[in-house]
Design a protein around this motif. Structure first.
Motif, PDB file in Angstrom:
ATOM      1  N   LEU A   1       0.841  -1.206   0.000  1.00  0.00           N
ATOM      2  CA  LEU A   1       0.000   0.000   0.000  1.00  0.00           C
ATOM      3  C   LEU A   1       0.873   1.253   0.000  1.00  0.00           C
ATOM      4  O   LEU A   1       0.610   2.215  -0.739  1.00  0.00           O
ATOM      5  N   CYS A   2       1.924   1.244   0.814  1.00  0.00           N
ATOM      6  CA  CYS A   2       2.822   2.406   0.900  1.00  0.00           C
ATOM      7  C   CYS A   2       3.502   2.697  -0.431  1.00  0.00           C
ATOM      8  O   CYS A   2       3.654   3.857  -0.808  1.00  0.00           O
TER       9      CYS A   2
ATOM     10  N   ASN B   1       2.393   2.268  -3.365  1.00  0.00           N
ATOM     11  CA  ASN B   1       1.425   2.932  -4.242  1.00  0.00           C
ATOM     12  C   ASN B   1       1.111   4.349  -3.757  1.00  0.00           C
ATOM     13  O   ASN B   1       1.049   5.287  -4.552  1.00  0.00           O
TER      14      ASN B   1
ATOM     15  N   MET C   1      -3.224   1.049  -5.199  1.00  0.00           N
ATOM     16  CA  MET C   1      -3.709   1.531  -3.899  1.00  0.00           C
ATOM     17  C   MET C   1      -5.138   1.045  -3.635  1.00  0.00           C
ATOM     18  O   MET C   1      -5.451   0.550  -2.543  1.00  0.00           O
TER      19      MET C   1
ATOM     20  N   ALA D   1      -5.061  -2.689  -2.848  1.00  0.00           N
ATOM     21  CA  ALA D   1      -4.525  -2.994  -1.513  1.00  0.00           C
ATOM     22  C   ALA D   1      -5.513  -2.576  -0.434  1.00  0.00           C
ATOM     23  O   ALA D   1      -5.718  -3.299   0.547  1.00  0.00           O
ATOM     24  N   ALA D   2      -6.132  -1.405  -0.605  1.00  0.00           N
ATOM     25  CA  ALA D   2      -7.079  -0.922   0.407  1.00  0.00           C
ATOM     26  C   ALA D   2      -8.269  -1.867   0.543  1.00  0.00           C
ATOM     27  O   ALA D   2      -8.781  -2.098   1.631  1.00  0.00           O
TER      28      ALA D   2
ATOM     29  N   ALA E   1      -1.717  -5.696  -6.442  1.00  0.00           N
ATOM     30  CA  ALA E   1      -1.375  -4.410  -5.803  1.00  0.00           C
ATOM     31  C   ALA E   1       0.118  -4.351  -5.509  1.00  0.00           C
ATOM     32  O   ALA E   1       0.768  -3.316  -5.670  1.00  0.00           O
TER      33      ALA E   1
ATOM     34  N   LEU F   1      -8.938   5.316   1.404  1.00  0.00           N
ATOM     35  CA  LEU F   1      -8.935   4.638   2.714  1.00  0.00           C
ATOM     36  C   LEU F   1     -10.171   5.004   3.542  1.00  0.00           C
ATOM     37  O   LEU F   1     -10.202   4.785   4.751  1.00  0.00           O
TER      38      LEU F   1
END
Ligand SMILES: [Fe+2]
Length: 376
Positions: free
Chosen positions: A195-196, A198, A219, A222-223, A245, A306
Protein backbone atom coordinates in the motif's frame (compact mmCIF):
# COMPACT_ATOMS: atom_id res chain seq x y z
CA UNK A 1 5.26 17.69 -18.09
CA UNK A 2 8.23 15.54 -18.96
CA UNK A 3 9.08 12.08 -17.74
CA UNK A 4 10.90 8.93 -18.65
CA UNK A 5 9.36 5.49 -18.38
CA UNK A 6 11.30 2.34 -19.06
CA UNK A 7 10.53 -1.12 -17.75
CA UNK A 8 11.28 -4.18 -19.84
CA UNK A 9 9.52 -6.96 -17.99
CA UNK A 10 8.12 -10.40 -18.65
CA UNK A 11 5.49 -11.22 -16.09
CA UNK A 12 3.37 -14.36 -15.67
CA UNK A 13 0.45 -13.79 -13.33
CA UNK A 14 -2.21 -16.21 -12.10
CA UNK A 15 -3.14 -19.03 -9.78
CA UNK A 16 -0.96 -22.07 -10.55
CA UNK A 17 1.59 -20.33 -12.81
CA UNK A 18 4.41 -21.37 -10.46
CA UNK A 19 4.50 -24.73 -12.21
CA UNK A 20 5.88 -22.96 -15.29
CA UNK A 21 9.06 -22.03 -13.37
CA UNK A 22 11.07 -24.94 -14.80
CA UNK A 23 10.07 -24.28 -18.41
CA UNK A 24 10.90 -20.58 -18.03
CA UNK A 25 14.27 -21.29 -16.38
CA UNK A 26 15.12 -23.77 -19.18
CA UNK A 27 14.95 -20.89 -21.68
CA UNK A 28 17.86 -19.24 -19.89
CA UNK A 29 20.13 -21.94 -18.46
CA UNK A 30 20.90 -25.52 -17.54
CA UNK A 31 21.92 -25.20 -13.88
CA UNK A 32 19.87 -23.05 -11.52
CA UNK A 33 20.94 -21.47 -8.26
CA UNK A 34 17.75 -21.45 -6.16
CA UNK A 35 17.93 -18.57 -3.68
CA UNK A 36 15.51 -18.83 -0.76
CA UNK A 37 15.09 -18.31 3.00
CA UNK A 38 15.89 -20.78 5.74
CA UNK A 39 12.49 -22.35 6.18
CA UNK A 40 9.24 -21.08 4.67
CA UNK A 41 9.53 -22.44 1.10
CA UNK A 42 10.67 -25.76 2.54
CA UNK A 43 7.85 -26.02 5.06
CA UNK A 44 5.17 -25.11 2.54
CA UNK A 45 6.41 -27.68 0.02
CA UNK A 46 7.06 -24.92 -2.53
CA UNK A 47 10.78 -25.63 -2.79
CA UNK A 48 10.11 -29.28 -3.68
CA UNK A 49 7.46 -28.22 -6.17
CA UNK A 50 9.83 -25.83 -7.96
CA UNK A 51 12.66 -28.37 -7.92
CA UNK A 52 10.29 -30.89 -9.55
CA UNK A 53 9.38 -28.30 -12.19
CA UNK A 54 13.07 -27.58 -12.90
CA UNK A 55 13.96 -31.28 -13.06
CA UNK A 56 11.11 -31.98 -15.46
CA UNK A 57 12.40 -29.19 -17.71
CA UNK A 58 15.94 -30.64 -17.65
CA UNK A 59 17.41 -27.93 -15.39
CA UNK A 60 19.79 -29.06 -12.61
CA UNK A 61 19.77 -27.09 -9.34
CA UNK A 62 21.75 -26.00 -6.27
CA UNK A 63 19.99 -24.47 -3.23
CA UNK A 64 21.24 -21.41 -1.32
CA UNK A 65 18.91 -21.04 1.65
CA UNK A 66 20.62 -18.48 3.89
CA UNK A 67 18.72 -15.26 3.12
CA UNK A 68 17.09 -13.59 6.14
CA UNK A 69 15.02 -10.45 6.76
CA UNK A 70 16.94 -7.27 5.81
CA UNK A 71 19.42 -9.23 3.66
CA UNK A 72 23.10 -8.58 4.22
CA UNK A 73 25.82 -7.80 1.70
CA UNK A 74 27.83 -10.67 3.27
CA UNK A 75 25.01 -13.11 2.47
CA UNK A 76 25.05 -11.92 -1.13
CA UNK A 77 28.78 -12.62 -1.44
CA UNK A 78 28.28 -16.08 0.09
CA UNK A 79 25.47 -16.91 -2.36
CA UNK A 80 27.47 -15.66 -5.33
CA UNK A 81 30.47 -17.76 -4.30
CA UNK A 82 28.25 -20.86 -4.31
CA UNK A 83 26.75 -19.93 -7.69
CA UNK A 84 30.20 -19.48 -9.22
CA UNK A 85 31.65 -22.65 -7.67
CA UNK A 86 28.71 -24.68 -8.96
CA UNK A 87 28.77 -23.14 -12.43
CA UNK A 88 25.17 -21.91 -12.24
CA UNK A 89 23.88 -20.06 -15.30
CA UNK A 90 20.43 -18.97 -14.07
CA UNK A 91 19.10 -17.83 -10.66
CA UNK A 92 15.65 -18.69 -9.32
CA UNK A 93 14.47 -16.52 -6.39
CA UNK A 94 11.85 -18.18 -4.23
CA UNK A 95 10.58 -15.97 -1.40
CA UNK A 96 9.67 -12.44 -0.36
CA UNK A 97 11.38 -9.13 -0.94
CA UNK A 98 14.49 -10.04 1.02
CA UNK A 99 15.05 -13.15 -1.07
CA UNK A 100 14.36 -11.45 -4.40
CA UNK A 101 16.59 -8.49 -3.57
CA UNK A 102 19.41 -10.78 -2.42
CA UNK A 103 18.95 -12.92 -5.55
CA UNK A 104 19.33 -9.87 -7.82
CA UNK A 105 22.59 -8.99 -6.10
CA UNK A 106 23.77 -12.63 -6.15
CA UNK A 107 23.01 -12.86 -9.89
CA UNK A 108 25.11 -9.72 -10.29
CA UNK A 109 28.05 -10.94 -8.24
CA UNK A 110 28.07 -14.30 -10.09
CA UNK A 111 29.42 -12.38 -13.10
CA UNK A 112 31.07 -9.23 -11.65
CA UNK A 113 34.33 -8.80 -9.78
CA UNK A 114 34.80 -6.98 -6.47
CA UNK A 115 32.35 -6.57 -3.61
CA UNK A 116 28.59 -5.97 -3.87
CA UNK A 117 29.00 -2.79 -1.77
CA UNK A 118 30.85 -1.18 -4.71
CA UNK A 119 27.82 -1.68 -6.93
CA UNK A 120 25.29 -0.60 -4.29
CA UNK A 121 27.06 2.73 -3.93
CA UNK A 122 27.49 3.20 -7.67
CA UNK A 123 23.83 2.53 -8.45
CA UNK A 124 24.70 0.79 -11.68
CA UNK A 125 25.89 -2.53 -12.97
CA UNK A 126 28.51 -2.80 -15.66
CA UNK A 127 27.08 -5.68 -17.67
CA UNK A 128 24.13 -8.10 -17.86
CA UNK A 129 23.82 -10.23 -14.75
CA UNK A 130 22.81 -13.90 -14.67
CA UNK A 131 19.19 -14.31 -15.82
CA UNK A 132 16.82 -14.18 -12.84
CA UNK A 133 13.46 -15.93 -12.47
CA UNK A 134 11.62 -14.25 -9.56
CA UNK A 135 8.86 -16.16 -7.75
CA UNK A 136 7.41 -13.97 -4.98
CA UNK A 137 5.80 -15.72 -2.01
CA UNK A 138 4.69 -12.51 -0.28
CA UNK A 139 2.53 -9.64 -1.48
CA UNK A 140 4.42 -6.52 -0.50
CA UNK A 141 7.77 -5.64 -1.91
CA UNK A 142 6.95 -5.65 -5.61
CA UNK A 143 10.61 -6.50 -6.19
CA UNK A 144 9.44 -8.83 -8.96
CA UNK A 145 8.35 -5.74 -10.90
CA UNK A 146 11.54 -3.70 -10.83
CA UNK A 147 15.34 -3.56 -10.86
CA UNK A 148 15.79 -2.41 -7.28
CA UNK A 149 17.50 -4.35 -4.47
CA UNK A 150 17.80 -3.10 -0.88
CA UNK A 151 20.71 -4.50 1.11
CA UNK A 152 22.11 -3.92 4.60
CA UNK A 153 25.75 -3.73 5.59
CA UNK A 154 26.34 -5.47 8.95
CA UNK A 155 29.36 -3.30 9.71
CA UNK A 156 28.03 0.20 8.94
CA UNK A 157 24.32 -0.64 9.56
CA UNK A 158 23.62 1.19 6.29
CA UNK A 159 20.56 -0.09 4.46
CA UNK A 160 20.79 1.09 0.86
CA UNK A 161 18.94 0.52 -2.37
CA UNK A 162 20.70 -0.51 -5.55
CA UNK A 163 18.93 0.20 -8.80
CA UNK A 164 19.68 -0.98 -12.32
CA UNK A 165 17.74 -2.20 -15.34
CA UNK A 166 20.16 -5.14 -15.34
CA UNK A 167 18.51 -6.30 -12.10
CA UNK A 168 15.00 -6.49 -13.53
CA UNK A 169 14.06 -10.20 -13.46
CA UNK A 170 14.12 -11.93 -16.84
CA UNK A 171 10.81 -13.51 -15.85
CA UNK A 172 8.60 -12.88 -12.81
CA UNK A 173 6.13 -15.59 -11.91
CA UNK A 174 3.41 -14.14 -9.67
CA UNK A 175 1.17 -16.86 -8.30
CA UNK A 176 -1.29 -15.46 -5.72
CA UNK A 177 -1.92 -18.91 -4.21
CA UNK A 178 1.71 -19.07 -3.00
CA UNK A 179 1.00 -16.16 -0.67
CA UNK A 180 -1.70 -17.94 1.32
CA UNK A 181 0.78 -19.64 3.64
CA UNK A 182 2.16 -16.40 5.13
CA UNK A 183 1.71 -15.97 8.91
CA UNK A 184 -0.83 -13.21 9.63
CA UNK A 185 1.70 -10.79 11.10
CA UNK A 186 3.87 -11.09 7.99
CA UNK A 187 0.85 -10.63 5.74
CA UNK A 188 -0.10 -7.37 7.51
CA UNK A 189 3.44 -6.04 7.34
CA UNK A 190 4.17 -6.86 3.69
CA UNK A 191 0.67 -5.87 2.57
CA UNK A 192 1.04 -2.45 4.18
CA UNK A 193 4.39 -2.07 2.39
CA UNK A 194 2.54 -2.67 -0.91
CA UNK A 195 0.00 0.00 0.00
CA UNK A 196 2.82 2.41 0.90
CA UNK A 197 4.59 1.91 -2.45
CA UNK A 198 1.42 2.93 -4.24
CA UNK A 199 0.64 5.85 -1.90
CA UNK A 200 4.22 7.16 -1.99
CA UNK A 201 4.28 7.02 -5.79
CA UNK A 202 1.31 9.40 -5.83
CA UNK A 203 3.15 11.74 -3.42
CA UNK A 204 6.50 11.65 -5.23
CA UNK A 205 7.75 14.73 -7.05
CA UNK A 206 8.74 12.30 -9.81
CA UNK A 207 5.23 10.87 -10.22
CA UNK A 208 4.11 10.80 -13.87
CA UNK A 209 0.97 9.58 -15.66
CA UNK A 210 2.11 5.97 -16.20
CA UNK A 211 3.23 5.51 -12.60
CA UNK A 212 0.14 7.31 -11.28
CA UNK A 213 -2.23 4.96 -13.11
CA UNK A 214 -0.46 1.90 -11.73
CA UNK A 215 -0.35 3.39 -8.24
CA UNK A 216 -4.01 4.44 -8.20
CA UNK A 217 -5.09 0.94 -9.16
CA UNK A 218 -2.57 -0.65 -6.79
CA UNK A 219 -3.71 1.53 -3.90
CA UNK A 220 -7.36 0.75 -4.52
CA UNK A 221 -6.65 -2.99 -4.69
CA UNK A 222 -4.53 -2.99 -1.51
CA UNK A 223 -7.08 -0.92 0.41
CA UNK A 224 -9.86 -3.33 -0.53
CA UNK A 225 -8.19 -6.72 -0.49
CA UNK A 226 -5.58 -6.53 2.31
CA UNK A 227 -8.16 -6.33 5.13
CA UNK A 228 -10.08 -9.18 3.45
CA UNK A 229 -7.13 -11.57 3.24
CA UNK A 230 -5.98 -10.53 6.71
CA UNK A 231 -9.48 -11.36 7.95
CA UNK A 232 -9.11 -14.92 6.64
CA UNK A 233 -10.63 -14.74 3.16
CA UNK A 234 -9.67 -17.61 0.90
CA UNK A 235 -11.43 -16.01 -2.03
CA UNK A 236 -9.21 -16.02 -5.12
CA UNK A 237 -10.31 -12.53 -6.08
CA UNK A 238 -8.95 -11.17 -2.78
CA UNK A 239 -5.58 -12.92 -3.15
CA UNK A 240 -5.27 -11.92 -6.79
CA UNK A 241 -6.12 -8.36 -5.79
CA UNK A 242 -3.44 -8.01 -3.12
CA UNK A 243 -0.84 -9.81 -5.29
CA UNK A 244 -1.54 -7.42 -8.15
CA UNK A 245 -1.37 -4.41 -5.80
CA UNK A 246 2.09 -5.54 -4.76
CA UNK A 247 3.44 -5.97 -8.30
CA UNK A 248 1.87 -2.70 -9.48
CA UNK A 249 3.44 -0.87 -6.53
CA UNK A 250 6.85 -2.32 -7.34
CA UNK A 251 6.55 -1.21 -10.95
CA UNK A 252 5.27 2.25 -9.99
CA UNK A 253 8.10 3.08 -7.58
CA UNK A 254 10.75 2.02 -10.07
CA UNK A 255 10.31 5.18 -12.10
CA UNK A 256 8.52 7.46 -9.61
CA UNK A 257 10.49 6.57 -6.46
CA UNK A 258 9.34 6.28 -2.88
CA UNK A 259 9.41 9.26 -0.52
CA UNK A 260 10.08 10.10 3.14
CA UNK A 261 8.38 7.15 4.91
CA UNK A 262 10.66 4.70 3.08
CA UNK A 263 13.61 7.05 3.39
CA UNK A 264 13.14 7.25 7.16
CA UNK A 265 12.27 3.58 7.61
CA UNK A 266 15.53 2.27 6.17
CA UNK A 267 17.74 3.69 8.97
CA UNK A 268 15.38 2.20 11.58
CA UNK A 269 15.37 -1.31 10.10
CA UNK A 270 19.06 -1.07 9.17
CA UNK A 271 19.90 -0.37 12.80
CA UNK A 272 17.37 -2.54 14.67
CA UNK A 273 16.52 -5.25 12.08
CA UNK A 274 12.80 -4.55 12.29
CA UNK A 275 10.27 -5.72 9.69
CA UNK A 276 10.08 -3.09 6.93
CA UNK A 277 6.26 -2.86 6.87
CA UNK A 278 6.08 -2.45 10.64
CA UNK A 279 8.59 0.38 10.51
CA UNK A 280 6.51 2.04 7.78
CA UNK A 281 3.38 1.63 9.92
CA UNK A 282 5.01 3.55 12.79
CA UNK A 283 6.31 6.38 10.60
CA UNK A 284 3.76 6.91 7.82
CA UNK A 285 0.89 8.64 9.72
CA UNK A 286 3.34 10.96 11.51
CA UNK A 287 5.08 11.97 8.28
CA UNK A 288 1.78 12.46 6.47
CA UNK A 289 0.56 14.76 9.27
CA UNK A 290 3.53 17.05 8.67
CA UNK A 291 3.33 16.99 4.86
CA UNK A 292 -0.35 17.60 4.13
CA UNK A 293 -0.06 21.23 3.06
CA UNK A 294 2.56 20.46 0.44
CA UNK A 295 0.42 18.07 -1.62
CA UNK A 296 -3.29 18.45 -0.82
CA UNK A 297 -4.47 16.72 -4.00
CA UNK A 298 -2.68 13.38 -3.67
CA UNK A 299 -3.36 13.33 0.08
CA UNK A 300 -7.06 13.76 -0.64
CA UNK A 301 -6.92 10.95 -3.21
CA UNK A 302 -5.20 8.67 -0.68
CA UNK A 303 -7.62 9.64 2.11
CA UNK A 304 -10.60 8.80 -0.11
CA UNK A 305 -9.16 5.39 -1.02
CA UNK A 306 -8.94 4.64 2.71
CA UNK A 307 -12.44 5.84 3.61
CA UNK A 308 -11.72 9.50 4.42
CA UNK A 309 -13.00 12.58 2.64
CA UNK A 310 -10.40 15.34 2.67
CA UNK A 311 -6.62 15.61 2.68
CA UNK A 312 -6.74 16.43 6.40
CA UNK A 313 -8.37 13.03 7.03
CA UNK A 314 -5.39 11.18 5.54
CA UNK A 315 -3.25 10.47 8.64
CA UNK A 316 -6.23 9.17 10.63
CA UNK A 317 -7.50 7.21 7.64
CA UNK A 318 -4.10 5.46 7.56
CA UNK A 319 -4.33 4.80 11.32
CA UNK A 320 -7.81 3.31 10.98
CA UNK A 321 -6.55 1.10 8.16
CA UNK A 322 -3.64 -0.05 10.32
CA UNK A 323 -6.07 -0.92 13.13
CA UNK A 324 -7.95 -3.22 10.77
CA UNK A 325 -4.77 -5.26 10.23
CA UNK A 326 -3.49 -4.99 13.84
CA UNK A 327 -0.51 -2.91 12.76
CA UNK A 328 -0.92 0.26 14.81
CA UNK A 329 2.60 0.10 16.18
CA UNK A 330 5.33 2.47 17.36
CA UNK A 331 9.07 2.36 16.75
CA UNK A 332 9.84 1.74 20.42
CA UNK A 333 7.62 -1.35 20.38
CA UNK A 334 10.05 -2.66 17.77
CA UNK A 335 13.19 -2.04 19.78
CA UNK A 336 14.12 1.47 18.61
CA UNK A 337 15.45 3.54 21.51
CA UNK A 338 15.36 7.28 22.22
CA UNK A 339 19.15 7.38 21.87
CA UNK A 340 18.89 5.95 18.33
CA UNK A 341 17.16 9.08 17.06
CA UNK A 342 20.30 11.10 16.35
CA UNK A 343 22.02 8.21 14.56
CA UNK A 344 18.90 7.49 12.45
CA UNK A 345 18.59 11.17 11.55
CA UNK A 346 22.20 11.44 10.38
CA UNK A 347 22.01 8.09 8.58
CA UNK A 348 18.76 9.11 6.85
CA UNK A 349 20.51 12.08 5.26
CA UNK A 350 23.34 9.80 4.11
CA UNK A 351 21.46 6.82 2.67
CA UNK A 352 18.04 8.27 1.78
CA UNK A 353 18.80 11.63 0.16
CA UNK A 354 16.94 10.75 -3.05
CA UNK A 355 13.79 9.71 -1.21
CA UNK A 356 13.80 12.88 0.87
CA UNK A 357 14.30 14.97 -2.27
CA UNK A 358 11.29 13.31 -3.90
CA UNK A 359 9.08 13.98 -0.88
CA UNK A 360 6.49 16.71 -1.57
CA UNK A 361 7.87 19.03 1.14
CA UNK A 362 11.38 19.76 2.37
CA UNK A 363 12.20 17.93 5.60
CA UNK A 364 15.14 19.37 7.54
CA UNK A 365 17.23 17.40 10.00
CA UNK A 366 15.19 18.95 12.79
CA UNK A 367 11.95 17.81 11.10
CA UNK A 368 13.28 14.28 10.65
CA UNK A 369 14.48 14.13 14.25
CA UNK A 370 11.08 15.35 15.49
CA UNK A 371 9.25 12.78 13.37
CA UNK A 372 11.37 9.91 14.73
CA UNK A 373 10.65 11.12 18.28
CA UNK A 374 6.92 11.37 17.61
CA UNK A 375 6.91 7.84 16.15
CA UNK A 376 8.73 6.26 19.10
FE1 LIG B 1 8.92 -0.96 0.72
Amino acid sequence: MDFEYHLPSHLLFGCGVVDRAGAEAAKYGKRALIVTGRSSAKQSGLLDRVIASLTEAGVAHVVFDRVAQNPLTDTVMEGAALGRAEGCDVVVALGGGSVMDAAKAIALMCVCEGDISDYVLRHRTPRPILPLIAVPTTCGTGSEGNGTAVLSDARTKDKRGMRSDCCIPSVSIVDPLLMQTMPKAVLASVGFDALCHNMETLLSRKCHPFAAQMALRGMELAARHLPAVYGGSEDREDWEGIALASTLGGMAIYSASVVAPHGMEHPASGLRDIAHGRGLAALTPVIYERSLDAAPEPFETIAKALGGKTAADCPDAVRRFLEQIDLNVTLSQQGVLEEDVDWMTENCFQVSQMMLQNHPCVLTKEDVRAIYRAAL
